[in-house]
Design a protein around this motif. Structure first.
Motif, PDB file in Angstrom:
ATOM      1  N   LEU A  57       0.823  -1.207   0.000  1.00  0.00           N
ATOM      2  CA  LEU A  57       0.000   0.000   0.000  1.00  0.00           C
ATOM      3  C   LEU A  57       0.858   1.258   0.000  1.00  0.00           C
ATOM      4  O   LEU A  57       0.605   2.191  -0.772  1.00  0.00           O
ATOM      5  CB  LEU A  57      -0.941  -0.002   1.204  1.00  0.00           C
ATOM      6  CG  LEU A  57      -1.843   1.214   1.343  1.00  0.00           C
ATOM      7  CD1 LEU A  57      -2.811   1.303   0.166  1.00  0.00           C
ATOM      8  CD2 LEU A  57      -2.604   1.155   2.652  1.00  0.00           C
ATOM      9  N   LEU A  58       1.889   1.289   0.826  1.00  0.00           N
ATOM     10  CA  LEU A  58       2.780   2.454   0.869  1.00  0.00           C
ATOM     11  C   LEU A  58       3.483   2.664  -0.469  1.00  0.00           C
ATOM     12  O   LEU A  58       3.614   3.801  -0.939  1.00  0.00           O
ATOM     13  CB  LEU A  58       3.799   2.312   1.996  1.00  0.00           C
ATOM     14  CG  LEU A  58       3.242   2.426   3.411  1.00  0.00           C
ATOM     15  CD1 LEU A  58       4.318   2.086   4.438  1.00  0.00           C
ATOM     16  CD2 LEU A  58       2.673   3.807   3.666  1.00  0.00           C
ATOM     17  N   LEU A  76       0.890  -8.146 -10.825  1.00  0.00           N
ATOM     18  CA  LEU A  76       1.293  -9.016  -9.721  1.00  0.00           C
ATOM     19  C   LEU A  76       0.095  -9.295  -8.818  1.00  0.00           C
ATOM     20  O   LEU A  76      -0.156 -10.448  -8.443  1.00  0.00           O
ATOM     21  CB  LEU A  76       2.429  -8.372  -8.922  1.00  0.00           C
ATOM     22  CG  LEU A  76       2.838  -9.120  -7.652  1.00  0.00           C
ATOM     23  CD1 LEU A  76       3.543 -10.418  -8.010  1.00  0.00           C
ATOM     24  CD2 LEU A  76       3.716  -8.241  -6.792  1.00  0.00           C
ATOM     25  N   GLY A  77      -0.650  -8.255  -8.473  1.00  0.00           N
ATOM     26  CA  GLY A  77      -1.818  -8.426  -7.609  1.00  0.00           C
ATOM     27  C   GLY A  77      -2.883  -9.299  -8.237  1.00  0.00           C
ATOM     28  O   GLY A  77      -3.437 -10.199  -7.586  1.00  0.00           O
ATOM     29  N   VAL A  78      -3.168  -9.064  -9.500  1.00  0.00           N
ATOM     30  CA  VAL A  78      -4.163  -9.881 -10.208  1.00  0.00           C
ATOM     31  C   VAL A  78      -3.694 -11.334 -10.268  1.00  0.00           C
ATOM     32  O   VAL A  78      -4.495 -12.264 -10.085  1.00  0.00           O
ATOM     33  CB  VAL A  78      -4.430  -9.310 -11.614  1.00  0.00           C
ATOM     34  CG1 VAL A  78      -5.221 -10.276 -12.461  1.00  0.00           C
ATOM     35  CG2 VAL A  78      -5.155  -7.983 -11.508  1.00  0.00           C
ATOM     36  N   SER A  79      -2.409 -11.546 -10.497  1.00  0.00           N
ATOM     37  CA  SER A  79      -1.873 -12.917 -10.563  1.00  0.00           C
ATOM     38  C   SER A  79      -2.000 -13.622  -9.222  1.00  0.00           C
ATOM     39  O   SER A  79      -2.371 -14.804  -9.168  1.00  0.00           O
ATOM     40  CB  SER A  79      -0.405 -12.886 -10.987  1.00  0.00           C
ATOM     41  OG  SER A  79      -0.276 -12.309 -12.253  1.00  0.00           O
ATOM     42  N   PHE A 110      -9.672 -17.818   4.966  1.00  0.00           N
ATOM     43  CA  PHE A 110      -8.456 -17.151   5.423  1.00  0.00           C
ATOM     44  C   PHE A 110      -7.739 -16.478   4.261  1.00  0.00           C
ATOM     45  O   PHE A 110      -7.339 -15.309   4.353  1.00  0.00           O
ATOM     46  CB  PHE A 110      -7.518 -18.154   6.109  1.00  0.00           C
ATOM     47  CG  PHE A 110      -6.241 -17.538   6.601  1.00  0.00           C
ATOM     48  CD1 PHE A 110      -6.212 -16.843   7.796  1.00  0.00           C
ATOM     49  CD2 PHE A 110      -5.072 -17.648   5.874  1.00  0.00           C
ATOM     50  CE1 PHE A 110      -5.038 -16.269   8.256  1.00  0.00           C
ATOM     51  CE2 PHE A 110      -3.894 -17.088   6.332  1.00  0.00           C
ATOM     52  CZ  PHE A 110      -3.882 -16.392   7.516  1.00  0.00           C
ATOM     53  N   MET A 111      -7.587 -17.197   3.157  1.00  0.00           N
ATOM     54  CA  MET A 111      -6.886 -16.632   1.998  1.00  0.00           C
ATOM     55  C   MET A 111      -7.650 -15.433   1.426  1.00  0.00           C
ATOM     56  O   MET A 111      -7.044 -14.450   1.027  1.00  0.00           O
ATOM     57  CB  MET A 111      -6.691 -17.693   0.913  1.00  0.00           C
ATOM     58  CG  MET A 111      -5.687 -18.744   1.286  1.00  0.00           C
ATOM     59  SD  MET A 111      -4.028 -18.095   1.479  1.00  0.00           S
ATOM     60  CE  MET A 111      -3.547 -17.982  -0.212  1.00  0.00           C
ATOM     61  N   SER A 112      -8.956 -15.543   1.388  1.00  0.00           N
ATOM     62  CA  SER A 112      -9.748 -14.432   0.861  1.00  0.00           C
ATOM     63  C   SER A 112      -9.645 -13.211   1.754  1.00  0.00           C
ATOM     64  O   SER A 112      -9.529 -12.083   1.263  1.00  0.00           O
ATOM     65  CB  SER A 112     -11.221 -14.840   0.741  1.00  0.00           C
ATOM     66  OG  SER A 112     -11.360 -15.870  -0.200  1.00  0.00           O
ATOM     67  N   PRO A 118      -7.233  -7.727   0.898  1.00  0.00           N
ATOM     68  CA  PRO A 118      -6.394  -6.526   0.920  1.00  0.00           C
ATOM     69  C   PRO A 118      -5.757  -6.196  -0.433  1.00  0.00           C
ATOM     70  O   PRO A 118      -5.630  -5.020  -0.790  1.00  0.00           O
ATOM     71  CB  PRO A 118      -5.317  -6.866   1.958  1.00  0.00           C
ATOM     72  CG  PRO A 118      -5.982  -7.849   2.857  1.00  0.00           C
ATOM     73  CD  PRO A 118      -6.873  -8.663   1.965  1.00  0.00           C
ATOM     74  N   ILE A 119      -5.382  -7.224  -1.184  1.00  0.00           N
ATOM     75  CA  ILE A 119      -4.821  -6.964  -2.514  1.00  0.00           C
ATOM     76  C   ILE A 119      -5.877  -6.328  -3.407  1.00  0.00           C
ATOM     77  O   ILE A 119      -5.594  -5.387  -4.158  1.00  0.00           O
ATOM     78  CB  ILE A 119      -4.243  -8.252  -3.141  1.00  0.00           C
ATOM     79  CG1 ILE A 119      -2.964  -8.645  -2.412  1.00  0.00           C
ATOM     80  CG2 ILE A 119      -3.971  -8.061  -4.626  1.00  0.00           C
ATOM     81  CD1 ILE A 119      -2.362  -9.956  -2.856  1.00  0.00           C
TER      82      ILE A 119
END
Length: 167
Positions: A57-58, A76-79, A110-112, A118-119
């Motif tokens: 985030l930063l 990266l986030g989508v992947s 948990f993963m979600s 957050p991603i």
């Protein structure tokens, strides 16, 4: 307007129904409270995930003007989100190597909650940033266009006055 609200209300009713099926009679707040109590917040895995999200985030905020960096983070986030289900399965089978308790259920709660959610929020912030930049560029372009048109009109009016003086 009602035609737009009816599908949204139907969707919300369906979400509420599915939520009550998955969580029993608990509401969302009670489920989130139980989830928070079930997690060991000093667990290195959890601390690492939270640190990763804070740093991500930063970096996204600090580098919001760098398009290449933003694109790399976006992909990266989508992947990561795309691979979350497979990652959850692998982690469920190997949780003893990196965690003290098995967080990885078949539903991937948990993963979600701790990875994908957050991603997705960071990706949403990137989307807002893209829209902000695009609107700023459009405003800047329109201002330049209007200034260019004003300069052309001024030049045309001066040419017209100059040609009248020469006659």
């Amino acid at each position: 307007m009602d035609a737009l609200l009816e599908p949204l209300e139907a969707l919300m009713a369906d979400i509420r129904e599915k939520w009550s099926e998955l969580s029993g009679e608990q509401g969302i707040l009670e489920s989130l409270t139980e989830f928070a109590k079930a997690i060991d917040w000093t667990e290195p895995l959890v601390v690492s995930l939270l640190s990763f999200h804070a740093v991500l985030l930063l970096l996204v905020v600090a580098m919001r003007k760098n398009g290449s960096f933003q694109a790399a983070v976006f992909f990266l986030g989508v992947s990561i989100v795309f691979c979350a289900e497979s990652l959850n399965k692998w982690m469920a089978a190997n949780w003893r190597t990196f965690a003290r308790q098995p967080y990885f259920d078949p539903n991937g709660i948990f993963m979600s909650t701790m990875l994908s959610g957050p991603i997705m929020l960071v990706l949403f912030l990137q989307l807002i940033n893209y829209l902000w930049e695009a609107s700023s560029l459009l405003v800047s372009l329109k201002r330049r266009q209007l200034m260019h048109q004003a300069c052309q009109r001024r030049a045309e009016s001066q040419d017209g006055q100059d040609s009248k003086k020469h006659k």
